[in-house]
Design a protein around this motif. Structure first.
Motif, PDB file in Angstrom:
ATOM      1  N   SER A   1      91.528  -4.634 -39.194  1.00 20.85           N
ATOM      2  CA  SER A   1      90.481  -5.585 -38.917  1.00 20.85           C
ATOM      3  C   SER A   1      91.018  -7.024 -38.895  1.00 20.85           C
ATOM      4  CB  SER A   1      89.380  -5.459 -39.964  1.00 20.85           C
ATOM      5  OG  SER A   1      88.405  -6.451 -39.779  1.00 20.85           O
TER       6      SER A   1
ATOM      7  N   GLU B   1      93.072  -7.514 -35.714  1.00 20.55           N
ATOM      8  CA  GLU B   1      92.198  -7.644 -34.548  1.00 20.55           C
ATOM      9  C   GLU B   1      91.524  -9.011 -34.523  1.00 20.55           C
ATOM     10  OE1 GLU B   1      89.545  -4.343 -34.688  1.00 20.55           O
ATOM     11  OE2 GLU B   1      91.041  -2.940 -33.917  1.00 20.55           O
ATOM     12  N   ASP B   2      91.137  -9.528 -35.699  1.00 18.88           N
ATOM     13  CA  ASP B   2      90.491 -10.846 -35.753  1.00 18.88           C
ATOM     14  C   ASP B   2      91.459 -11.949 -35.351  1.00 18.88           C
ATOM     15  OD1 ASP B   2      88.172  -9.666 -36.582  1.00 18.88           O
ATOM     16  OD2 ASP B   2      88.382 -10.224 -38.691  1.00 18.88           O
ATOM     17  N   GLU B   3      92.734 -11.797 -35.684  1.00 17.01           N
ATOM     18  CA  GLU B   3      93.725 -12.824 -35.386  1.00 17.01           C
ATOM     19  C   GLU B   3      94.115 -12.838 -33.911  1.00 17.01           C
ATOM     20  OE1 GLU B   3      95.162 -15.284 -37.213  1.00 17.01           O
ATOM     21  OE2 GLU B   3      93.677 -14.757 -38.731  1.00 17.01           O
TER      22      GLU B   3
END
Length: 74
Positions: A68, A71-73
């Motif tokens: 997660s 993916e956020d970065e």
């Protein structure tokens, strides 16, 4: 019950919340209006801590958190 992970907050905010003395109130303010109020508990007993997960579940949860974050970065 809602949960706030201090690791997800900016360090200054996390330190303010973690440093609240037992019974001390921390006001949450937005645009000059009080939107919430937290009361310091001074460390909860171990009995209320989250139950230990089996190693497989713990590894799965850690992997999901890592995925997660990646993916956020990107």
């Amino acid at each position: 019950m809602k949960r706030i992970d201090l690791d997800d907050l900016p360090p200054k905010v996390a330190a303010l919340l973690a440093g609240a003395e037992p019974g001390e109130e921390v006001l949450l303010v937005q645009n000059g209006a009080v939107v919430g109020r937290l009361t310091g508990g001074g460390g909860e007993p171990e009995a209320q801590a989250e139950p230990e997960l089996p190693p497989e579940e713990n590894a799965k949860e850690i992997f999901e958190q890592f995925r997660s974050i990646v993916e956020d970065e990107f």
